[in-house]
Scaffold this motif. Structure first.
Motif, PDB file in Angstrom:
ATOM      1  N   GLU A 268      13.055   2.179 -89.021  1.00 52.06           N
ATOM      2  CA  GLU A 268      13.423   3.591 -89.152  1.00 52.06           C
ATOM      3  C   GLU A 268      13.116   4.374 -87.882  1.00 52.06           C
ATOM      4  N   ASN A 269      11.995   4.072 -87.238  1.00 52.39           N
ATOM      5  CA  ASN A 269      11.668   4.765 -85.997  1.00 52.39           C
ATOM      6  C   ASN A 269      12.695   4.441 -84.912  1.00 52.39           C
ATOM      7  N   GLY A 270      13.168   3.206 -84.889  1.00 47.50           N
ATOM      8  CA  GLY A 270      14.175   2.820 -83.903  1.00 47.50           C
ATOM      9  C   GLY A 270      15.492   3.555 -84.073  1.00 47.50           C
ATOM     10  N   LYS A 271      15.771   4.008 -85.276  1.00 43.90           N
ATOM     11  CA  LYS A 271      17.028   4.713 -85.539  1.00 43.90           C
ATOM     12  C   LYS A 271      17.023   6.133 -84.980  1.00 43.90           C
ATOM     13  N   LYS A 272      15.908   6.588 -84.454  1.00 48.00           N
ATOM     14  CA  LYS A 272      15.810   7.953 -83.947  1.00 48.00           C
ATOM     15  C   LYS A 272      16.464   8.116 -82.575  1.00 48.00           C
TER      16      LYS A 272
ATOM     17  N   ASN B 230      21.746  13.058 -75.284  1.00 49.40           N
ATOM     18  CA  ASN B 230      22.520  11.875 -75.666  1.00 49.40           C
ATOM     19  C   ASN B 230      21.645  10.755 -76.227  1.00 49.40           C
ATOM     20  N   PHE B 231      20.435  10.654 -75.703  1.00 45.70           N
ATOM     21  CA  PHE B 231      19.549   9.550 -76.099  1.00 45.70           C
ATOM     22  C   PHE B 231      18.955   9.765 -77.481  1.00 45.70           C
ATOM     23  N   VAL B 232      18.491  10.971 -77.773  1.00 43.20           N
ATOM     24  CA  VAL B 232      17.792  11.245 -79.029  1.00 43.20           C
ATOM     25  C   VAL B 232      18.799  11.576 -80.128  1.00 43.20           C
ATOM     26  N   LYS B 233      18.729  10.827 -81.217  1.00 38.97           N
ATOM     27  CA  LYS B 233      19.576  11.108 -82.376  1.00 38.97           C
ATOM     28  C   LYS B 233      18.860  11.966 -83.408  1.00 38.97           C
ATOM     29  N   ASP B 234      17.548  11.771 -83.533  1.00 40.77           N
ATOM     30  CA  ASP B 234      16.750  12.528 -84.499  1.00 40.77           C
ATOM     31  C   ASP B 234      15.500  13.036 -83.791  1.00 40.77           C
TER      32      ASP B 234
END
Length: 549
Positions: A99-103, A334-338
Motif C-alpha cells: 500500500e505504501n508503494g502505491k503512493k 508527477n511522482f506523488v500519487k497520494d
C-alpha cells in the motif's frame, strides 16, 4: 487522453540497435516510435533499469521514499522480497509495503516470502505458512515466491517447503533461490524443484554451475556484500542468464550510485554493452513476467534519458507516462500519487530493559569460540582464542579485537544470548540495531558491558533503530516502521546513517558498512558461525554449538 513526444537516440535493447527517433506517448502507453533525424547532442532514450532483488527495508526507507532515490538513478522497477518486515509483523507488514508503494509512480513487484521465520533456530515475530503463501500468490502485486532460503528443506522434501513450491507452480509464478555454498548434486536437486535464480554465488564457478542447472544468476552489489568483481565475467557470454541486483543497500550508497553505476562500470570494463543492458533492463522483465515497458509500441511509457552510453548519467526518468525525475530532482506533481502522510506503522516490540548482570559469561573452558567477521561479506569464519577473564567471567578483549556480541529477543521475554566476535575492532563504546537478519531481534557489539546495555535499553525505548555509544554519549536513528525503516525523506535518512557509520569507523571499525555487517551476524543460513536469540549456531552443522571448550 494526454499526448506528448520525446525525441532522441533510441536504444532498442531488445533488437540491439540504436536509431534516431521520437517516442510518442498517449496517456501511459507508447502509441508510436517514429524514426526521424535528431541532433547529435540529443539524449539517449532507453528502457529503465530493474533491480532484480532487493529488500527495500534494508534501505532504511519506506517504499515511497526508496523510490524517490531509485528513479534518480534510472531505476523504474524493483523486484522486492518483503521478508524483513514479514518476519516482524507478518501479513500486516507485507500489506503495508504494497500500500505504501502505491503512493508514488514506481513499479513495485513484491514476493511471497517462504522463509518466515528463516529457520526454527531463532525467534521471529510472525510466521507465514504454505496457506499464507498460496493466498499471497493469488494477488497481482505478488510476482512469485521470494528467495527460498531453506535450501536443505527443499532438497530433503520438507512437507511445508513442497507445499509452498506447489503453490508457485499452480500460480504459474517463479521461485527465487538463496543457496550459498550449495554445489554438485545438492544444487541440482535444489534447482530441479523449480528454483529459478540465486544471488548468493561466492565465486565464478558457483555462478557457472547455477547457469548450467538452468538458474539465473543475480550479480549483487550491496552495502555488505559486493559480488560484482567476482561475477561480472558472466556478462561476457550468458545472454538472458544474468541480472543485476543490490539485495541490501543503505540510502547513502543509493545516492552515490545504484544500477546506473553497475551498468557504467560493466561497459567501462569492456563487457558487451548489449549484454549489460539486457541484464539491467530486459532479463528481469522477461524472467519475472513483469508488466512495465521495454520501449516498444504498445508498452507502458517507462523509460529513461541518459546523456551518453559510457557514464549513463540519468537526465530524466519516466514512469507510466509521467516525468518523475528531471533537472536533478524529483518532479513531485508527477511522482506523488497520494500525498497523504502515513502516520500509523506496523511494529512488534515486547523486550524489557536489561542489566549488566544479564551479559555475564562464566568461564567454563580454556578456549573461546569466536565469530570472525569480514568486510563486504555476509559469511563468517571461526577462530579459537584464549579468553580474557575477570572475576571468573569472560569479558571483551579490546586489545585483541575480541568483543562481546549480544542478540536479544524483542518479541517475548527471554535472556540475552552472548557470544564473541572479531573484526569490528571497536576501541570503545558499542553499536546496536534492531536490524538483524532475518528475524530482527536486537543485536549489539561493544567494548564494555555497560555500553552494550545502554545501547540495547535505548533501542527498546525507541522501539527500533540504529545506535552507537562512545562511552559518554549516544547517537541514533529511530526506525519506528517495524524497527526497520524510517518514515523520513531518503536524503535525510542517508545523512543520519552516514554520520552513524562515520562514528563507528572513528571508534575503530574498519568496515565499509558496520551496521549492515553486524545485521548479518545473526543469520543462521549463511556460513560459518552465527549467533541467534537462542545461542551460538554452527551453520555448517546446522546446530547450536558451545561457546567454550
Amino acid at each position: 487522453m494526454d499526448s506528448f513526444s520525446v525525441s532522441g537516440h533510441i536504444v532498442d535493447v531488445l533488437n540491439r540497435t540504436i536509431y534516431d527517433g521520437t517516442v510518442i506517448v498517449e496517456g501511459n502507453k507508447i502509441s508510436e516510435i517514429r524514426k526521424e533525424e535528431v541532433p547529435s547532442y540529443a539524449p539517449y532514450i532507453m528502457p529503465g533499469f530493474t533491480d532484480s532483488h532487493i529488500h527495500i527495508e534494508s534501505t532504511l526507507l519506506t517504499p515511497e521514499h526508496y523510490a524517490a532515490l531509485a528513479v534518480s538513478k534510472g531505476v523504474v522497477a524493483v523486484v522486492s522480497d518483503p521478508h524483513e518486515i514479514a518476519n516482524v509483523t507478518g501479513l500486516e507488514g507485507v500489506n503495508f509495503m504494497i500500500e505504501n508503494g502505491k503512493k508514488v509512480h514506481f513499479h513495485f513487484y513484491f514476493g511471497a516470502s517462504p522463509c518466515v521465520p528463516c529457520t526454527g533456530f531463532e525467534t521471529a515475530g510472525a510466521k507465514l505458512d504454505s496457506k499464507d503463501i498460496g493466498e499471497l500468490l493469488k494477488r497481482d502485486e505478488i510476482y512469485g515466491v521470494a528467495e527460498f532460503m531453506n535450501a536443505f528443506g527443499v532438497i530433503n522434501g520438507d512437507k511445508e517447503c513442497m507445499a509452498k513450491l506447489d503453490a508457485a507452480r499452480k500460480a504459474g509464478k517463479p521461485v527465487d533461490g538463496h543457496a550459498p555454498g550449495l554445489t554438485g548434486s545438492a544444487l541440482a536437486r535444489y534447482a530441479a524443484h523449480g528454483i529459478s535464480s540465486d544471488h548468493e554465488c561466492a565465486n565464478l564457478e558457483e555462478g557457472k554451475e547455477r547457469i548450467a542447472n538452468g538458474m539465473l544468476v543475480q550479480i549483487r552489489q550491496g552495502s555488505a556484500a559486493e559480488d560484482y568483481d567476482t561475477l561480472a565475467p558472466l556478462l561476457a557470454d550468458n545472454r538472458g542468464k544474468v541480472m543485476f541486483c543490490s539485495d541490501d543497500k543503505y540510502p547513502n550508497e543509493l545516492l552515490e550510485g545504484y544500477l546506473d553505476q553497475m551498468v557504467a562500470q560493466s561497459v567501462e570494463k569492456g563487457y558487451p554493452m548489449w549484454n549489460v543492458l539486457e541484464a539491467a533492463c530486459v532479463t528481469p522483465v522477461q524472467h519475472y513476467k513483469l508488466k512495465h515497458g521495454l520501449l516498444r509500441k504498445g508498452d507502458n511509457a517507462d523509460f529513461i534519458l541518459v546523456d551518453n552510453l559510457h557514464d549513463f548519467n540519468v537526465l530524466e526518468s519516466w514512469i507510466d507516462g509521467a516525468k518523475v525525475f528531471a533537472g536533478g530532482k524529483i518532479v513531485e506533481k508527477n511522482f506523488v500519487k497520494d500525498p497523504t502522510p502515513t502516520t500509523v506503522f506496523p511494529n512488534k516490540f515486547a523486550a524489557q530493559k536489561i542489566k549488566v548482570e544479564d551479559l555475564r559469561v562464566p568461564c567454563t573452558g580454556s578456549r573461546l569460540k569466536v565469530i570472525t567477521a569480514r568486510d563486504l561479506s555476509l559469511r563468517t569464519g571461526v577462530e579459537f582464542v584464549t579468553p580474557k577473564v575477570e572475576d571468573g567471567c569472560v569479558v571483551s578483549d579490546v586489545e585483541n579485537d575480541v568483543l562481546k556480541i549480544v542478540v536479544y529477543n524483542r518479541y517475548e521475554k527471554a535472556k540475552p544470548q552472548v557470544a564473541f566476535i572479531k573484526g569490528f575492532q571497536l576501541k570503545c563504546g558499542a553499536m546496536g540495531s534492531t536490524i538483524s537478519h532475518d528475524s530482527h531481534n536486537i543485536v549489539a557489539i561493544g567494548a564494555t558491558d555497560q555500553d552494550i546495555v545502554n545501547v540495547i535499553n535505548i533501542l527498546i525505548e525507541y522501539k527500533g533503530g540504529l545506535l552507537i555509544a562512545d562511552g559518554m554519549s549516544v547517537s541514533g536513528l529511530a526506525l519506528p516502521v517495524a524497527g526497520l525503516m524510517s518514515p523520513l525523506d531518503g536524503e535525510v535518512v542517508a545523512k543520519k546513517y552516514a554520520a552513524l557509520r562515520l562514528m563507528a569507523q572513528s571508534q575503530g571499525c574498519p568496515f565499509n558498512a558496520p551496521f549492515m555487517t553486524m545485521a548479518f551476524m545473526s543469520l543462521p543460513v549463511i556460513p560459518e558461525l552465527k549467533i541467534t536469540d537462542k545461542g551460538l549456531f554452527d551453520v555448517n552443522k546446522f546446530a547450536f554449538t558451545d561457546l567454550m571448550e
